[in-house]
Design a protein around this motif. Structure first.
Motif, PDB file in Angstrom:
ATOM      1  N   ALA A 127       0.852  -1.190   0.000  1.00  0.00           N
ATOM      2  CA  ALA A 127       0.000   0.000   0.000  1.00  0.00           C
ATOM      3  C   ALA A 127       0.888   1.241   0.000  1.00  0.00           C
ATOM      4  N   LEU A 128       0.265   2.389  -0.163  1.00  0.00           N
ATOM      5  CA  LEU A 128       1.017   3.630  -0.052  1.00  0.00           C
ATOM      6  C   LEU A 128       1.238   3.919   1.433  1.00  0.00           C
ATOM      7  N   ALA A 129       2.417   4.425   1.760  1.00  0.00           N
ATOM      8  CA  ALA A 129       2.710   4.739   3.162  1.00  0.00           C
ATOM      9  C   ALA A 129       1.862   5.932   3.576  1.00  0.00           C
ATOM     10  N   PRO A 130       1.423   5.990   4.846  1.00  0.00           N
ATOM     11  CA  PRO A 130       0.465   7.023   5.245  1.00  0.00           C
ATOM     12  C   PRO A 130       1.013   8.448   5.204  1.00  0.00           C
ATOM     13  N   ALA A 131       2.122   8.719   5.875  1.00  0.00           N
ATOM     14  CA  ALA A 131       2.544  10.118   6.028  1.00  0.00           C
ATOM     15  C   ALA A 131       3.652  10.463   5.035  1.00  0.00           C
ATOM     16  N   GLU A 132       3.971  11.751   4.961  1.00  0.00           N
ATOM     17  CA  GLU A 132       5.059  12.193   4.101  1.00  0.00           C
ATOM     18  C   GLU A 132       6.378  11.891   4.797  1.00  0.00           C
ATOM     19  N   GLN A 133       6.863  10.683   4.584  1.00  0.00           N
ATOM     20  CA  GLN A 133       8.142  10.297   5.185  1.00  0.00           C
ATOM     21  C   GLN A 133       9.081   9.902   4.083  1.00  0.00           C
ATOM     22  N   GLU A 134      10.175   9.289   4.480  1.00  0.00           N
ATOM     23  CA  GLU A 134      11.119   8.791   3.486  1.00  0.00           C
ATOM     24  C   GLU A 134      10.447   7.702   2.670  1.00  0.00           C
ATOM     25  N   ALA A 135       9.653   6.888   3.395  1.00  0.00           N
ATOM     26  CA  ALA A 135       9.007   5.773   2.717  1.00  0.00           C
ATOM     27  C   ALA A 135       7.789   6.251   1.946  1.00  0.00           C
ATOM     28  N   VAL A 136       7.646   5.719   0.735  1.00  0.00           N
ATOM     29  CA  VAL A 136       6.474   6.022  -0.081  1.00  0.00           C
ATOM     30  C   VAL A 136       5.499   4.835  -0.043  1.00  0.00           C
ATOM     31  N   PHE A 137       6.096   3.628  -0.011  1.00  0.00           N
ATOM     32  CA  PHE A 137       5.280   2.410   0.023  1.00  0.00           C
ATOM     33  C   PHE A 137       5.457   1.705   1.359  1.00  0.00           C
ATOM     34  N   ARG A 138       4.374   1.050   1.795  1.00  0.00           N
ATOM     35  CA  ARG A 138       4.480   0.247   3.004  1.00  0.00           C
ATOM     36  C   ARG A 138       3.641  -1.015   2.810  1.00  0.00           C
ATOM     37  N   CYS A 139       4.257  -2.156   3.122  1.00  0.00           N
ATOM     38  CA  CYS A 139       3.492  -3.402   3.029  1.00  0.00           C
ATOM     39  C   CYS A 139       2.699  -3.585   4.314  1.00  0.00           C
ATOM     40  N   PRO A 140       1.402  -3.813   4.228  1.00  0.00           N
ATOM     41  CA  PRO A 140       0.568  -3.886   5.439  1.00  0.00           C
ATOM     42  C   PRO A 140       0.822  -5.148   6.263  1.00  0.00           C
ATOM     43  N   CYS A 141       1.398  -6.183   5.680  1.00  0.00           N
ATOM     44  CA  CYS A 141       1.520  -7.441   6.420  1.00  0.00           C
ATOM     45  C   CYS A 141       2.676  -7.418   7.417  1.00  0.00           C
ATOM     46  N   HIS A 142       3.888  -7.062   6.946  1.00  0.00           N
ATOM     47  CA  HIS A 142       5.045  -7.098   7.847  1.00  0.00           C
ATOM     48  C   HIS A 142       5.803  -5.793   7.852  1.00  0.00           C
ATOM     49  N   ARG A 143       5.165  -4.745   7.383  1.00  0.00           N
ATOM     50  CA  ARG A 143       5.709  -3.392   7.456  1.00  0.00           C
ATOM     51  C   ARG A 143       7.045  -3.217   6.744  1.00  0.00           C
ATOM     52  N   SER A 144       7.206  -3.825   5.607  1.00  0.00           N
ATOM     53  CA  SER A 144       8.375  -3.505   4.789  1.00  0.00           C
ATOM     54  C   SER A 144       8.136  -2.110   4.216  1.00  0.00           C
ATOM     55  N   ARG A 147      11.092   3.105  -0.862  1.00  0.00           N
ATOM     56  CA  ARG A 147      11.135   4.480  -1.357  1.00  0.00           C
ATOM     57  C   ARG A 147      10.387   4.571  -2.691  1.00  0.00           C
ATOM     58  N   ALA A 148      10.322   5.778  -3.212  1.00  0.00           N
ATOM     59  CA  ALA A 148       9.560   5.991  -4.450  1.00  0.00           C
ATOM     60  C   ALA A 148      10.126   5.186  -5.617  1.00  0.00           C
ATOM     61  N   ASP A 149      11.426   4.932  -5.633  1.00  0.00           N
ATOM     62  CA  ASP A 149      12.011   4.155  -6.729  1.00  0.00           C
ATOM     63  C   ASP A 149      11.921   2.657  -6.473  1.00  0.00           C
ATOM     64  N   GLY A 150      11.293   2.269  -5.375  1.00  0.00           N
ATOM     65  CA  GLY A 150      11.098   0.851  -5.086  1.00  0.00           C
ATOM     66  C   GLY A 150      12.182   0.257  -4.209  1.00  0.00           C
ATOM     67  N   SER A 151      13.219   0.999  -3.886  1.00  0.00           N
ATOM     68  CA  SER A 151      14.277   0.430  -3.043  1.00  0.00           C
ATOM     69  C   SER A 151      13.777   0.348  -1.603  1.00  0.00           C
ATOM     70  N   ARG A 152      14.238  -0.694  -0.896  1.00  0.00           N
ATOM     71  CA  ARG A 152      13.686  -0.893   0.450  1.00  0.00           C
ATOM     72  C   ARG A 152      14.511  -0.122   1.466  1.00  0.00           C
ATOM     73  N   ILE A 153      13.831   0.230   2.553  1.00  0.00           N
ATOM     74  CA  ILE A 153      14.501   0.921   3.647  1.00  0.00           C
ATOM     75  C   ILE A 153      14.876  -0.139   4.666  1.00  0.00           C
TER      76      ILE A 153
END
Lengths: 192, 603
Positions: A127-144, A147-153
């Protein structure tokens, strides 16, 4: 097996054959016969079960997922369903959602970047991450987090970055070569 | 291994239990007769095993039961054989259980203290029939659907409880998804469980009282269960499996009919063979009204089973034993008689043969259509909406209303009073030769029951043709010339493997407008329309589509007056009055189907 009590009398023992050989034959017939009689239906069933593999109808094709004006070059990710014919056992489901992709177009960019919306960790839809943070995407299951380019934090439950997909623009249409990748491993391998 | 066995022994006494079971002495020695009940128990396990694996592929529901059965039979590995083994093992169990029961009655093995063993056995037989019935219903195909309808309707007639029972089985007031989910729960859950419990009682009783032995035979133990009896059991089990395998090979593994069509008639409906006697028996009570139905289909069969339960009470007396044997043989004889009667009547009933042929063809169409994936609405919908399915129903409902469709052996659909030509191998060499035969043309096979009997073609074939001579006084329509004409027409229709020289010769005769066919018929550039059907492309896809779409077009029978135009136009048009009319694609599918049938040896 051989420890079983052996009876002293044998019905119908022919005088020629030594009793011990007949006895062995009886043991062998009992053992092999019992095994075989259950192996036939059981084996047939296991073959049925193990041999039932779903064949993919075709390789990945370019599937139109959006029009270019649905993906403005504002750098914001938008999710689009990917529709194709899908076989579910005996049913042919015409043009149903087989997955979804995120399309992002940075300012001035002509061709959007396409990311598979399926989390490489355990296959949940990101899903899309809720707030304006570094992360753009957030997986709802295990919170991966990604970033906007798809790289993981890192640290991240996900073993790799979000899976990029080939994206092509034809006129006003945006097409994506949609395929699934094996989950849970570092390498990006196409699912067979 | 040894330590594991010892561990198990210390906890649950497994080793000594096994030792005791397998090493049990055999009173009276090992016996082949005693393999019968053991083979029955083995077949029950076969059913559990095959049933489980079928369950992994089957999906109950109104638009999934046929579909999943089709898929597991035709697409998943081993599915068809698994299903066939399950089906045949069920039949074998019923046969062997009846033999077992008969043997028990003949030797009076039901006498005290073995009553409970006997009763549990009888109950198992009843459960077996219920398992067979519910299993027969699960595929949701034509035969299953109509059997479900008939049985639940009769059940509904039971006074007082009937309607409630019927709704319980159907999961509502009529057949729906829940009917099949419930059926599966009963067939794969409840009934096997009940059977297993009864089997347990049966086995405990057997063990406690030992085997039945003829009076005067020594109970002196001879040999042990393992291996003396076990090897005999195993051989018997393998022989039975071998016989079932042979039957499967002989009949082929498939038994699925077309998906059920509740709004259409299915005249080939029959119950599973082990209920055929009941199907025929209840007919004897048909004229008694609903009460007769209940009596014949439910009360009398139940009473017959009830009497079996009473055998132990009077069996110890000579007279009672005699009576029991008489009853058992009488019941078996009655069931056998009505089964044979039903078979005999069906085999001699042309209407039923026609219905079976229709069912078989309908199945072929359904299987063909399902191959490329069934639409989400299900196979029923597919048959009613896809062009190929609609084409089949158009053929069955409309074409066969007047036409016959059978070969010389009567295989196919034999119309009792055809009012149109037989369409089997239409436009083939033999078909055309028959038409050109002065005797045959006025038979029912061709124009005998049509207005064309009085037409120009008949008078040409019967009067002009035999006398037609060329300028030099030679007969034109010699047998060889007729064969050439027929071959040339078959070539127009696209029949394969024709003699090219004959075709060439036939074409000349067809195009001859002084004494040949083009006097009346148009054939390519020769002849004109207006007095007979166009022979250009005769019997080809395009010709068939045109003919079925509008037979009264000037290209076909437009020259007849409206009284004589008996075949309606089947292409749906704004002003069409034919309620059976269909769109172009359906007619094309029908023509394609007719052409595809040409490659088959029999209809």
């Amino acid at each position: 097996m051989t420890k079983l009590p052996v009876s002293q009398t044998h019905s119908g023992t022919s005088p020629e054959a030594p009793p011990s050989r007949r006895r062995l034959l009886a043991h062998l017939t009992a053992l092999v016969g019992s095994l075989m009689s259950f192996l036939i239906p059981g084996g047939l069933g296991l073959w049925h079960l193990a041999g039932s593999k779903h064949k993919r109808p075709q390789g990945p094709m370019l599937i139109p997922v959006a029009t270019l004006d649905q993906v403005p070059d504002d750098g914001k990710p938008r999710r689009f369903p990917v529709r194709a014919d899908r076989r579910s056992g005996w049913t042919l489901l015409p043009q149903v959602e087989i997955g979804s992709v995120y399309l992002i177009r940075s300012p001035g960019q002509k061709v959007p970047q396409a990311l598979h919306s399926r989390c490489p960790h355990a296959g949940c839809t990101i899903a899309l991450a809720p707030a304006e943070q570094e992360a753009v995407f957030r997986c709802p299951c295990h919170r991966s987090l990604f970033r906007a380019d798809g790289s993981r934090i890192e640290p991240s439950p996900s073993p790799r970055d979000m899976d990029p997909l080939e994206c092509v623009v034809q006129g006003n249409r945006v097409l994506v070569r949609f395929e699934n990748f094996v989950l849970g491993i570092q390498e990006r391998i196409v699912e067979s | 291994m040894n330590r594991l066995l010892q561990w198990l022994e210390d906890r649950i006494g497994f080793r000594s239990w096994l030792k005791q079971r397998l090493g049990a002495p055999l009173p009276g020695g090992p016996s082949w007769a005693r393999t019968l009940p053991r083979v029955l128990a083995f077949l029950f396990l076969v059913q559990i095993i095959t049933g489980f694996f079928l369950w992994t592929s089957y999906s109950p529901g109104e638009n999934t039961s046929w579909e999943s059965t089709y898929y597991l039979s035709y697409h998943l590995p081993g599915g068809a054989w698994l299903l066939a083994l399950h089906r045949l093992a069920a039949s074998a169990m019923i046969v062997l259980a009846v033999v077992h029961l008969l043997a028990v009655v003949l030797v009076r093995a039901y006498l005290p203290p073995r009553e409970l063993t006997y009763w549990s056995g009888l109950l198992m037989l009843v459960v077996l029939f219920k398992l067979g019935l519910t299993g027969h219903w699960l595929p949701g195909d034509q035969k299953a659907y109509w059997s479900t309808q008939v049985v639940t309707s009769v059940l509904g007639l039971l006074p007082g409880v009937g309607e409630g029972l019927k709704q319980l089985v159907l999961g509502g007031s009529q057949y729906n998804h829940l009917t099949l989910t419930r059926l599966l729960a009963v067939h794969a859950g409840l009934l096997p469980l009940v059977f297993g419990l009864l089997l347990w009682v049966h086995l405990v009783g057997c063990r406690r009282h030992g085997p039945w032995l003829p009076p005067g035979r020594s109970r002196q133990p001879q040999g042990t269960y393992w291996p003396d009896q076990v090897w005999r059991n195993a051989v018997a089990a393998l022989v039975v499996l071998g016989v079932l395998g042979g039957l499967m090979w002989h009949w082929g593994p498939h038994a699925l009919t077309a998906p059920a069509q509740p709004a259409r008639e299915f005249a080939a409906a029959r119950p599973a063979w082990f209920f055929l006697f009941l199907f025929r028996f209840r007919q004897e009570f048909e004229h008694w009204g609903p009460w007769g139905e209940v009596l014949g289909a439910l009360v009398l069969p139940a009473a017959a089973v009830g009497v079996l339960f009473l055998f132990p009470f009077w069996g110890k007396w000579r007279l009672g034993h005699g009576l029991n044997v008489l009853i058992a043989l009488g019941l078996l004889g009655t069931a056998g008689y009505y089964t044979a009667l039903a078979w005999y009547e069906d085999a001699h009933d042309r209407e039923f043969q026609n219905a079976q042929w229709l069912a078989q063809k309908e199945t072929q169409v359904a299987l063909q259509l399902a191959q490329s994936g069934i639409p989400p609405q299900g196979a029923r919908w597919m048959m009613l909406h896809r062009a190929e399915g609609r084409a089949w129903y158009l053929f069955a409902d409309s074409c066969l209303k007047c036409h016959s469709y059978h070969d010389a052996q009567g295989r196919g659909y034999v119309h009792p009073e055809p009012s149109a030509p037989n369409l089997w191998r239409f436009a083939s060499v033999e078909w055309v030769l028959g038409l050109l035969d002065p005797k045959q043309i006025t038979q029912a096979h061709y124009f005998g029951n049509t207005p064309l009997k009085e037409g120009d073609m008949v008078s040409f074939v019967q009067q002009d043709m035999p006398e037609a001579e060329d300028d030099e006084g030679r007969r034109i329509f010699t047998p060889e010339a007729l064969r050439a004409v027929a071959t040339a027409l078959a070539a127009e229709a696209g029949w394969p493997n024709l003699d090219a020289q004959l075709v060439e010769k036939g074409r000349r005769l067809l195009a001859d407008d002084s004494s040949g066919c083009a006097q009346c018929h148009k054939f390519h550039d020769a002849g004109e329309l207006g007095s007979a059907p166009d022979l250009t492309g005769y019997g080809s896809l395009e010709w068939l589509v045109g003919m079925i779409s509008d037979p009264n077009h000037e290209r076909f029978y437009g020259h007849l007056d409206s009284q004589q135009q008996t075949m309606p136009a089947f292409l749906v048009q704004p002003n069409s009055t034919n309620p059976a009319a269909v769109p172009h694609e359906v007619i094309e599918a029908l023509a394609r189907w007719l052409i595809a049938q040409r490659n088959r040896p029999a209809p």
